[in-house]
Enzyme design. Structure first.
Site, short mmCIF file in Angstrom:
data_model
loop_
_atom_site.label_atom_id
_atom_site.label_comp_id
_atom_site.label_asym_id
_atom_site.label_seq_id
_atom_site.Cartn_x
_atom_site.Cartn_y
_atom_site.Cartn_z
CB CYS A 33 -29.43 4.90 26.98
SG CYS A 33 -30.00 4.60 25.28
CB CYS A 45 -23.72 4.25 23.00
SG CYS A 45 -25.00 3.88 21.77
CB CYS A 89 -29.30 -2.42 23.30
SG CYS A 89 -28.93 -1.24 21.98
CD GLU A 106 -27.36 -19.40 18.87
OE1 GLU A 106 -27.55 -18.63 17.92
OE2 GLU A 106 -27.34 -19.01 20.05
CB CYS A 165 -26.40 0.68 28.17
SG CYS A 165 -25.34 -0.08 26.90
#
Length: 365
Positions: free
Chosen positions: A215, A224, A208, A51, A218
């Site tokens: 899209c 959305c 995305c 991270e 997705c």
């Protein structure tokens, strides 16, 4: 049409729950990324390390550094016990060197204050150096199944689109509202948190994306709000631009018998703790340090531009090859005054020193 409010945002979040988290978990397990070395592990050390490295850095760049760090520092105890210079040397080229310094301090705090064990809650994790809300949430969700949402740049984009939140995220109140909505759409089962959290990351990285989102493939395509409105690329809205500045520096590149003179930077600043060529604010100061005789032999090297998040830094190297010990000794007092931590370093050993990337390219290229 009135602007969306926090109440309307949370109302919509409730409407798409549990469909939203259920679909994302299923999609991640079937279609998401599973090849990265920090995935499918419950080790907070590895998750934390990945991270920190992934902050403002591409996955492809991080992969090699992650493996090398684990080879050199296999656990938090090894990292805590290492000299900071070793950490900075291994980090060299990743940039944003405050991350490396905080990484080292955090490892020491985990060992000294927590018995070598990472705290198990996001709240407690945030007390450690360099761990903010999103990083702490990632560690807690991946390793301890805590029901808390990460909120990095990818996640802000994904959630602002699916929930249709078009308020300016430069405004803290609007960003907090999106985080509240993110908390409202978490999976009901704590055991789904690792897949859900990874799914948010994968969706933002693969489908995305900032431009030309995919899209049609997705898992949230039909719910959305940004897609319904036909303008997903408008999200997230963030109007405040980062103020950039410029800086000009001159680098004194001294070479003598296959050695270069390096100085260690102070503990604060862009290259804090790293080893560099002496940095001066103008060329006249550099020439004054050398004196008339040596200045006549200096070689101008190509000016380079080092681009940082907030700064364009123009570097002007000036190279001087000293041909005898007397010349080197005449310079020594001025160099010591310039940087008490300076020293001659063999060019062959530069790989073992923590150098900023542009200087490493200059000296070893």
């Amino acid at each position: 049409m009135s602007a969306p409010t926090l109440a309307s945002l949370l109302r919509h979040a409730q409407q798409v729950t549990p469909v939203l988290p259920e679909r994302l978990v299923a999609w991640q397990r079937q279609e998401g990324r599973h090849h990265l070395p920090w995935q499918r592990v419950r080790d907070p050390y590895r998750v934390w390390l990945s991270e920190i490295m992934l902050q403002q850095t591409q996955v492809t760049t991080v992969l090699g550094y992650f493996d090398r760090f684990l080879q050199r520092f296999p656990d938090v105890q090894a990292l805590a016990a290492a000299p900071l210079d070793d950490v900075l040397t291994l980090w060299s080229g990743l940039g944003y060197y405050s991350r490396a310094r905080n990484l080292h301090r955090c490892a020491q705090d985990v060992v000294n204050l927590h018995g070598g064990q990472f705290p198990r809650s996001s709240e407690a994790l945030q007390t450690l150096p360099g761990i903010g809300p999103s990083t702490s949430a990632a560690i807690a969700a991946f390793c301890f199944d805590e029901r808390i949402s990460i909120m990095d740049g990818n996640v802000k984009r994904v959630l602002s689109r699916v929930l249709g939140w078009d308020q300016d995220l430069s405004v803290k109140a609007h960003e907090r509202a999106l985080w509240e909505a993110a908390q409202a759409v978490l999976p009901a089962r704590a055991g789904d948190m690792p897949s859900y959290t990874q799914g948010l990351m994968d969706l933002g990285a693969t489908l995305c994306t900032q431009r030309k989102p995919a899209c049609l493939t997705c898992p949230w395509s039909d719910i959305c709000q940004a897609r319904v409105k036909g303008d997903p690329e408008r999200y997230p809205v963030k109007t405040r631009k980062l103020k950039r500045s410029e800086r000009e520096s001159w680098l004194l590149w001294l070479q003598w018998q296959d050695q270069v003179w390096l100085q260690q930077m102070p503990d604060k600043g862009v290259w804090a703790g790293l080893w560099t060529l002496p940095l001066l604010d103008d060329e006249s100061a550099l020439l004054a340090l050398l004196g008339d005789k040596l200045s006549a032999s200096i070689e101008a090297q190509p000016r380079t531009k080092h681009v940082l998040t907030h700064l364009d830094w123009y570097l002007n190297p000036r190279r001087l090859v000293l041909d005898d010990a007397a010349s080197a000794q005449r310079l020594q007092p001025g160099l010591i005054e310039l940087a008490s931590s300076g020293r001659w370093v063999p060019v062959a050993d530069l790989a073992n020193w923590g150098l900023p990337a542009p200087l490493r390219r200059l000296l070893q290229g």
